[in-house]
Design a protein around this motif. Sequence first.
Motif, short mmCIF file in Angstrom:
data_model
loop_
_atom_site.label_atom_id
_atom_site.label_comp_id
_atom_site.label_asym_id
_atom_site.label_seq_id
_atom_site.Cartn_x
_atom_site.Cartn_y
_atom_site.Cartn_z
N ILE A 103 -33.31 63.09 41.11
CA ILE A 103 -32.73 63.71 42.31
C ILE A 103 -31.58 62.84 42.81
O ILE A 103 -30.51 63.34 43.17
N GLY A 104 -31.77 61.52 42.82
CA GLY A 104 -30.71 60.60 43.22
C GLY A 104 -29.54 60.62 42.26
O GLY A 104 -28.37 60.56 42.67
N LEU A 105 -29.83 60.71 40.96
CA LEU A 105 -28.77 60.79 39.96
C LEU A 105 -27.92 62.03 40.16
O LEU A 105 -26.69 61.98 40.13
N ALA A 106 -28.57 63.16 40.43
CA ALA A 106 -27.85 64.40 40.69
C ALA A 106 -27.05 64.29 41.99
O ALA A 106 -25.92 64.77 42.06
N ALA A 107 -27.63 63.66 43.00
CA ALA A 107 -26.92 63.49 44.28
C ALA A 107 -25.66 62.65 44.09
O ALA A 107 -24.62 62.93 44.70
N ASP A 108 -25.73 61.62 43.24
CA ASP A 108 -24.55 60.81 42.96
C ASP A 108 -23.44 61.63 42.32
O ASP A 108 -22.26 61.32 42.45
N LEU A 109 -23.82 62.69 41.61
CA LEU A 109 -22.83 63.57 40.98
C LEU A 109 -22.37 64.68 41.91
O LEU A 109 -21.49 65.45 41.57
N GLY A 110 -22.99 64.77 43.09
CA GLY A 110 -22.61 65.78 44.07
C GLY A 110 -23.48 67.03 44.05
O GLY A 110 -23.11 68.05 44.62
N TYR A 111 -24.64 66.97 43.41
CA TYR A 111 -25.53 68.12 43.31
C TYR A 111 -26.77 67.90 44.18
O TYR A 111 -27.29 66.79 44.25
N THR A 112 -27.26 68.96 44.77
CA THR A 112 -28.52 68.93 45.50
C THR A 112 -29.54 69.66 44.64
O THR A 112 -29.40 70.86 44.41
N VAL A 113 -30.55 68.94 44.16
CA VAL A 113 -31.53 69.53 43.26
C VAL A 113 -32.94 69.20 43.73
O VAL A 113 -33.15 68.32 44.56
N SER A 114 -33.88 69.90 43.14
CA SER A 114 -35.29 69.55 43.28
C SER A 114 -35.88 69.57 41.88
O SER A 114 -35.30 70.13 40.95
N ILE A 115 -37.02 68.94 41.73
CA ILE A 115 -37.66 68.83 40.41
C ILE A 115 -39.03 69.51 40.47
O ILE A 115 -39.80 69.31 41.41
N THR A 116 -39.32 70.31 39.45
CA THR A 116 -40.65 70.90 39.29
C THR A 116 -41.27 70.31 38.03
O THR A 116 -40.65 70.33 36.97
N GLU A 117 -42.45 69.75 38.18
CA GLU A 117 -43.16 69.20 37.02
C GLU A 117 -44.28 70.15 36.64
O GLU A 117 -44.96 70.71 37.50
N TRP A 118 -44.49 70.33 35.35
CA TRP A 118 -45.50 71.25 34.85
C TRP A 118 -46.69 70.46 34.34
O TRP A 118 -46.56 69.32 33.92
N ARG A 119 -47.82 71.09 34.35
CA ARG A 119 -49.04 70.50 33.78
C ARG A 119 -49.86 71.64 33.18
O ARG A 119 -49.66 72.81 33.52
N PRO A 120 -50.77 71.31 32.31
CA PRO A 120 -51.59 72.37 31.71
C PRO A 120 -52.43 73.10 32.76
O PRO A 120 -52.91 72.49 33.72
N HIS A 121 -52.57 74.38 32.57
CA HIS A 121 -53.37 75.21 33.48
C HIS A 121 -54.85 74.90 33.27
O HIS A 121 -55.32 74.74 32.15
N THR A 122 -55.57 74.81 34.39
CA THR A 122 -57.02 74.60 34.30
C THR A 122 -57.72 75.71 35.07
O THR A 122 -57.10 76.47 35.81
N THR A 123 -59.02 75.79 34.92
CA THR A 123 -59.79 76.82 35.62
C THR A 123 -59.83 76.57 37.12
O THR A 123 -60.15 77.47 37.89
N GLU A 124 -59.48 75.36 37.54
CA GLU A 124 -59.49 75.05 38.97
C GLU A 124 -58.20 75.48 39.67
O GLU A 124 -58.11 75.45 40.89
N ASP A 125 -57.17 75.87 38.89
CA ASP A 125 -55.91 76.31 39.48
C ASP A 125 -56.05 77.71 40.04
O ASP A 125 -56.85 78.52 39.54
N ASP A 126 -55.25 78.00 41.06
CA ASP A 126 -55.28 79.36 41.60
C ASP A 126 -54.55 80.30 40.65
O ASP A 126 -53.88 79.88 39.72
N SER A 127 -54.68 81.57 40.90
CA SER A 127 -54.15 82.57 39.97
C SER A 127 -52.63 82.63 39.96
O SER A 127 -52.03 83.20 39.05
N GLU A 128 -51.96 82.06 40.97
CA GLU A 128 -50.50 82.08 41.00
C GLU A 128 -49.87 80.97 40.17
O GLU A 128 -48.68 80.99 39.87
N TYR A 129 -50.65 79.95 39.80
CA TYR A 129 -50.10 78.85 39.01
C TYR A 129 -49.86 79.33 37.58
O TYR A 129 -50.70 80.02 37.00
N PRO A 130 -48.70 79.02 36.99
CA PRO A 130 -48.41 79.50 35.63
C PRO A 130 -49.45 79.04 34.62
O PRO A 130 -49.94 77.92 34.69
N VAL A 131 -49.75 79.92 33.69
CA VAL A 131 -50.69 79.58 32.64
C VAL A 131 -49.92 78.83 31.56
O VAL A 131 -49.09 79.40 30.85
#
Length: 189
Positions: A103-131
Motif C-alpha cells: 500500500i505504501g509502495l503504491a502510495a509512493d507512485l501516486g496510487y491509492t490501493v487496498s489489498i485483499t488476501e485470499w485463504r482456503p475456504h473452510t466450513t466455518e466460513d459464511d456463505s458469502e466468502y469465496p470458495v
Amino acid sequence: MNHADLLKLLLPPSSIDPNGLAISIELAAEGKALDTAYYSANQLLEEADPSTTVMMLPDWERNYGLPDACVAAAGIIQSTQERRAALVAKVTMVGGQDPAFFIGLAADLGYTVSITEWRPHTTEDDSEYPVTDEPWRFVWQVNAPLNTIREQTTEDDTEMALEVWGNDLLECVISRFKPAHTHVIFSYA
C-alpha cells in the motif's frame, strides 16, 4: 570577504605592498581559484545528498539502477523533482511482504490501493466468502481505481505531459516486488 582580500592579509606587512599592480593581479587570480574551490566544496555537500543533488543526479541514478525499468516501460518522463524522489525512495527503501508495504509502495507512485488476501475456504466460513482451495493461500489482490491521473504542477519540467493516466506503472512495480511464491491479481473499480 573574498579569498583575494584574505591573501593580501597574509603578505608580510613591510616588504610587499599589497596594493601593487603585479601582486594585486596575482592575488586576484589565486583568490578566484580559491573562491571556485570553496564553492565547489560547498556544492559537493549538496550533491552528496540524494534529496538535493542536481549535477550528480545521473550518477546517483546509474548507481541505483534508475530510472526504474517500470517507469521506462510505461513511457513516463519524470521531472527532476520526481527523479530525486525516486532516488530517495530507492536509497531508503527497506522492503517488506505485508500489505502495508505494498500500500505504501503504491502510495509512493501516486496510487491509492487496498489489498485483499485470499485463504482456503473452510466450513466455518459464511456463505458469502469465496470458495477457494489451498493454492489460493498464495494469491492476493490489489484493488485500485480504474484510472489514476497525475496532473502537472509548477515544480514539473516543461517536457512533462499535462496529464498522465493508466495503471501500467502500478502493475509493473507491484509485480516486481511481490514475493516470488505468490500471484497477484489487479482489480480495478
